[in-house]
Scaffold this active site. Structure first.
Site, short mmCIF file in Angstrom:
data_model
loop_
_atom_site.label_atom_id
_atom_site.label_comp_id
_atom_site.label_asym_id
_atom_site.label_seq_id
_atom_site.Cartn_x
_atom_site.Cartn_y
_atom_site.Cartn_z
N TYR B 29 0.84 -1.19 0.00
CA TYR B 29 0.00 0.00 0.00
C TYR B 29 0.87 1.24 0.00
O TYR B 29 1.88 1.31 0.69
CB TYR B 29 -0.91 0.02 1.23
CG TYR B 29 -1.92 -1.10 1.21
CD1 TYR B 29 -2.90 -1.14 0.22
CD2 TYR B 29 -1.89 -2.10 2.16
CE1 TYR B 29 -3.83 -2.17 0.19
CE2 TYR B 29 -2.82 -3.14 2.14
CZ TYR B 29 -3.79 -3.17 1.15
OH TYR B 29 -4.69 -4.18 1.12
N ARG B 219 -5.61 7.05 -8.82
CA ARG B 219 -4.79 5.95 -8.33
C ARG B 219 -5.45 4.67 -8.80
O ARG B 219 -6.58 4.69 -9.29
CB ARG B 219 -4.69 5.97 -6.81
CG ARG B 219 -6.00 5.64 -6.12
CD ARG B 219 -5.87 5.68 -4.61
NE ARG B 219 -5.08 4.57 -4.09
CZ ARG B 219 -5.59 3.43 -3.64
NH1 ARG B 219 -6.88 3.23 -3.65
NH2 ARG B 219 -4.80 2.48 -3.18
N TYR B 315 -6.74 -10.17 3.38
CA TYR B 315 -7.69 -9.07 3.24
C TYR B 315 -8.30 -9.04 1.84
O TYR B 315 -9.49 -8.79 1.66
CB TYR B 315 -7.02 -7.73 3.56
CG TYR B 315 -7.91 -6.56 3.25
CD1 TYR B 315 -9.05 -6.32 4.03
CD2 TYR B 315 -7.68 -5.75 2.15
CE1 TYR B 315 -9.90 -5.27 3.72
CE2 TYR B 315 -8.53 -4.71 1.84
CZ TYR B 315 -9.64 -4.47 2.63
OH TYR B 315 -10.49 -3.46 2.32
#
Lengths: 311, 335
Positions: B29, B219, B315
Site C-alpha cells: 500500500y 490511483r 484481506y
C-alpha cells in the site's frame, strides 16, 4: 506550479469611491475554471502578487469579478488594479478555496466588514441558490459600501446593514446569541474587525470549529530576529532580520514551491528536523503548529537561533 | 459451477484498454496518487486519458447497475446536506463525459442555470435547471449514475475530516457502501491492514483535503475476482463467497477463464460549487486466460502474487487460491 490563466479586463465599475470592481474574461473567450464560494484568485501585478476574492457565480463562469479597495500605502497591488483600463491583459493563478461553506451547517451567519463583503457575497449567492438558512450582517463606512444592491437583491430581509459601530456590535451580539445548534459563522474584514467578531462569538460559547475566517490584507509582520537555518546537506544559511526564510532559501539557489508569500496558501511548508519554529502563518492548524515539525517558510521564523530543516 | 463463466471471448477493447495495476514486481500500500488525464501506454494499448471511461460494456454495465439498485436500494444514499454536492457531481460528470466522448455527448449551458444534456449512446436529450429537481427524471446523483459506468462516492469536508455522505456504489469489491455511509475517512478504511500503521491513510486524507477545484488525481487498486462479476459487495457474500473454495477444484482451463485480475481506476476531484470531493471508481476485469497472453503482465502478476504478504492476501480474499494462481501463471511462461 499551476497553469496561469490569461484574462482581459472587460468592464470596470468605480461607482463606490475607493473601490474598483473589475470584470475579467478569458483572453481566448473560453469558460473559466469553476470555483467554490469564498475562493480567491491571485492576480500577478507589479510587485508581489495579490489575492482577491471572487464575488460571482462559480459554476462554469464566463467572467470573474473582483472588487478591490485602493490602499494608497499598501504594497502596490491595489494601486495597480486601480490603474487598469478595459482591454488590459491580466494574468491570474487558478482560484483557490480556503473559506468554503460547511454543507452540514444548520444555519449560516455571514458577517462582513467593509471590502470583506467580497467572499461573503459568493457565500450568500450559494446559500440562496441552495436554500440554506442564511443571514448577513454587513458593516461599512457610510458611502463606501460595495455591492449593496446585489446583496439586497439576493438576501432581501435576511441582510442587515450598519454604518455605525455601536449598533453593529449590539446586533452582532444579539444575532450570535440566538442561533440553533449546528450554526456556522463566516466572517471577513479588517483584522481588528474579525478579532471583535471572534471575541463576541467566543464569549457567547461558539466553538472555534464553527467560526470561519477569511483573512485579507495580511498586516505587515515585524522583521523578526536573525537566525540560522541548517540544510539537509549541512549548509548553514544566515537569515537576517527583515529577510524571510523563503527568501534566504531562494538566495541559496533552492527551488521552494511558493505562491502567496504571506502565510496563507500553504505551498511553502518545510519540514523541521530540530529547533522550534516561530509560527506566524495563517495556514497551519493549531495542532500542526504545536507539533513543531514543519513551518511555512515565507513568514515563519525560529524561536531560537537555529533551525534545522529538511531541504 | 458458477453462473459467471464467460461464454464469449473478451472484447478487443477491454484488453486494449485494460488498466494493468502493477508498476513493479512488488505490491504494497502506498499513497499512489498521480495527476489524471495522462494516458498510460501498455503492451496492448493504453488507458487513462479521460476521467470517465466509456467502453463496449457501457450499456451492459448500466443495465447491471439498474438491476442491482432495484434489488437492493441501499447501494444508493444521499444524506440531506449533500444535495448541492449531488448537483455538482452531475454537472461535473456530464462535462467529463462530453470531454471523453465529444462525438456523442455534450452539455450545453443555456444561461440562467438552464442546461441541455445530450447522450446519443443512450438516446437521451435532457433539459434541466440547476438546483431544480423537478426538471430531472430523478435526483441528480441517481440520474448521473444512469450515464456513467463509474461507481460514485461523495465526501463532505468538515471538522478537518472527510465524510462519506452520499454515493451510488453497485460494483464494490468486498465492502459495503450502505454500511459505510456517514463514516469518516479513517473509519471507511479501518478494515484495510497496514494503512494506519504506515501513515498511508492519514497522508491520503491530508492530500485530498487540500485538493483544489480543477485538480484531478487518480490511483489504482486491485484484487482478484472469480467470474466476470462486478458486484462482489459484502451484501452478496453468500452468492460469491463459495466461489473461493470452488475455484480450487476446477481444471486449469476453467481456472484461467474464471479468475480475473480486477483493477479499479479511482479518480479524485474537488467539486467546485459545494466544496465536496468526488471519488470515482471504475472497475476493469480481465480473465487470466487473456492476461497470460501478454507476457509482461503474466510475469509481473505472478511475481506480485507470489510476494504478497499473508495479511494483505487474506484481506484481498485471495489467500486460499493465491498459490494456484501463481502456479497457473508460471506454468504459462514462454519456454
Amino acid at each position: 506550479m499551476s497553469d496561469r490563466i490569461r484574462l482581459v479586463v472587460t468592464a470596470i465599475d468605480d461607482d463606490v469611491p475607493g473601490i474598483r470592481t473589475l470584470t475579467l474574461a478569458a483572453a481566448d473567450g473560453r469558460v473559466l475554471p469553476d470555483f467554490t464560494p469564498g475562493s480567491h484568485v491571485v492576480l500577478e501585478c507589479d510587485g508581489p502578487a495579490n489575492a482577491y476574492s471572487l464575488t460571482g457565480d462559480g459554476t462554469m463562469p464566463t467572467t470573474y469579478s473582483v472588487s478591490v479597495l485602493e490602499v494608497p500605502a499598501g504594497a502596490g497591488g491595489s494601486r495597480w488594479v486601480h490603474g487598469l483600463a478595459v482591454g488590459d491583459p491580466v494574468i491570474a493563478l487558478p482560484p483557490r478555496s480556503m473559506f468554503a461553506p460547511i454543507l452540514q451547517g444548520s444555519r449560516h451567519v455571514l458577517v462582513a466588514g467593509g471590502i470583506g463583503i467580497t467572499p461573503i457575497l459568493s457565500h450568500l449567492r450559494s446559500a440562496v441558490r441552495w436554500g440554506r438558512e442564511v443571514e448577513l450582517l454587513y458593516a461599512y463606512r457610510d458611502g463606501r459600501g460595495a455591492h449593496l444592491d446585489e446583496v439586497k437583491e439576493l438576501a432581501g430581509d435576511r441582510a442587515r446593514f450598519f454604518t455605525d459601530r455601536t449598533s453593529f456590535a449590539e446586533s452582532l451580539a444579539a444575532t450570535l446569541a440566538d442561533q440553533p445548534i449546528g450554526a456556522h459563522l463566516y466572517t471577513c474584514g479588517p483584522a481588528g474587525f474579525m478579532d471583535a467578531v471572534v471575541e463576541t462569538a467566543t464569549a457567547l460559547g461558539w466553538p472555534p470549529s464553527r467560526i470561519h475566517l477569511e483573512h485579507f490584507g495580511v498586516e505587515a509582520l515585524d522583521p523578526g530576529e536573525p537566525f540560522q537555518a541548517v540544510l539537509a546537506d549541512g549548509r548553514v544559511l544566515d537569515v537576517p532580520s527583515g529577510v524571510s526564510l523563503l527568501e534566504a532559501l531562494e538566495g541559496a539557489g533552492l527551488d521552494v514551491p511558493q505562491l502567496c508569500r504571506q502565510g496563507v496558501c500553504g505551498e511553502c511548508r518545510v519540514t523541521v528536523r530540530s529547533g522550534v519554529p516561530l509560527h506566524r502563518d495563517l495556514f497551519l492548524s493549531a495542532e500542526a503548529k504545536a507539533a513543531n515539525d514543519s513551518l511555512m517558510c515565507c513568514v515563519s521564523r525560529a524561536e531560537g537561533d537555529r533551525l534545522e530543516i529538511d531541504l | 459451477m458458477t453462473a459467471h463463466l464467460p461464454t464469449t471471448e473478451t472484447a478487443r477493447d477491454l484488453i486494449e484498454g485494460f488498466a494493468f495495476p502493477f508498476p513493479t514486481d512488488q505490491y504494497r500500500y502506498s499513497t499512489n496518487v498521480e495527476p489524471a488525464r495522462t494516458p498510460v501506454v501498455t503492451p496492448t494499448g493504453q488507458w487513462g486519458d479521460a476521467v470517465v471511461d466509456v467502453d463496449s460494456e457501457y450499456r451492459h454495465e448500466l443495465a447491471e447497475r439498474e438491476r442491482i439498485l432495484a434489488a437492493d436500494p441501499s447501494r444508493y444514499a444521499v444524506l440531506d446536506h449533500m444535495r448541492p454536492a449531488c448537483w455538482d457531481t452531475m454537472i461535473t460528470l456530464m462535462r467529463e463525459l462530453a470531454l471523453a466522448r465529444p462525438d456523442t455527448m455534450s452539455l450545453e449551458a443555456l444561461g440562467g442555470g438552464a442546461f441541455v444534456w445530450t447522450n446519443r449512446l443512450l438516446d437521451v436529450e435532457q433539459r434541466f435547471t440547476l438546483a431544480d429537481e423537478s426538471t430531472l427524471p430523478m435526483e441528480p446523483l441517481r440520474y448521473i449514475a444512469t450515464q456513467v459506468q463509474e461507481d460514485l462516492v461523495l465526501l463532505d469536508q468538515r471538522d478537518d475530516d472527510l465524510w462519506g455522505d452520499a454515493g451510488v456504489v453497485t460494483f464494490a469489491a468486498d465492502w459495503s457502501f450502505g454500511f459505510d455511509v456517514g463514516m469518516n475517512f479513517l473509519e471507511i478504511h479501518g478494515p484495510v491492514p497496514r494503512l494506519r500503521q504506515t501513515g498511508v491513510i492519514t497522508r491520503a486524507r491530508e492530500f485530498i483535503m487540500r485538493l483544489q477545484p480543477g485538480q484531478v488525481y487518480r490511483r489504482t487498486n486491485w484484487t482478484l475476482t472469480i467470474g466476470r462479476r462486478l458486484d462482489v459487495s459484502t451484501e452478496l457474500y453468500p452468492e460469491w463467497g463459495p466461489d473461493r473454495p470452488m475455484i480450487q477444484t476446477v481444471d486449469d482451463e476453467t481456472f484461467g477463464r474464471l479468475v480475473h485480475l480486477r483493477t479499479e481506476v479511482q479518480h479524485l476531484l474537488r467539486l467546485p460549487e459545494s466544496g465536496g470531493v468526488l471519488f470515482l471508481s471504475r472497475t476493469y476485469l480481465l480473465p487470466f486466460a487473456d492476461l497470460a497472453t501478454v507476457e509482461p503482465w503474466r510475469a509481473r502478476t505472478a511475481a506480485v502474487l507470489a510476494d504478497l504478504p499473508e495479511d494483505m492476501a487474506d484481506y484481498k480474499g485471495v489467500i486460499s487460491y493465491r498459490d494456484r494462481a501463481v502456479a497457473w501463471l508460471e506454468a504459462r511462461a514462454p519456454s
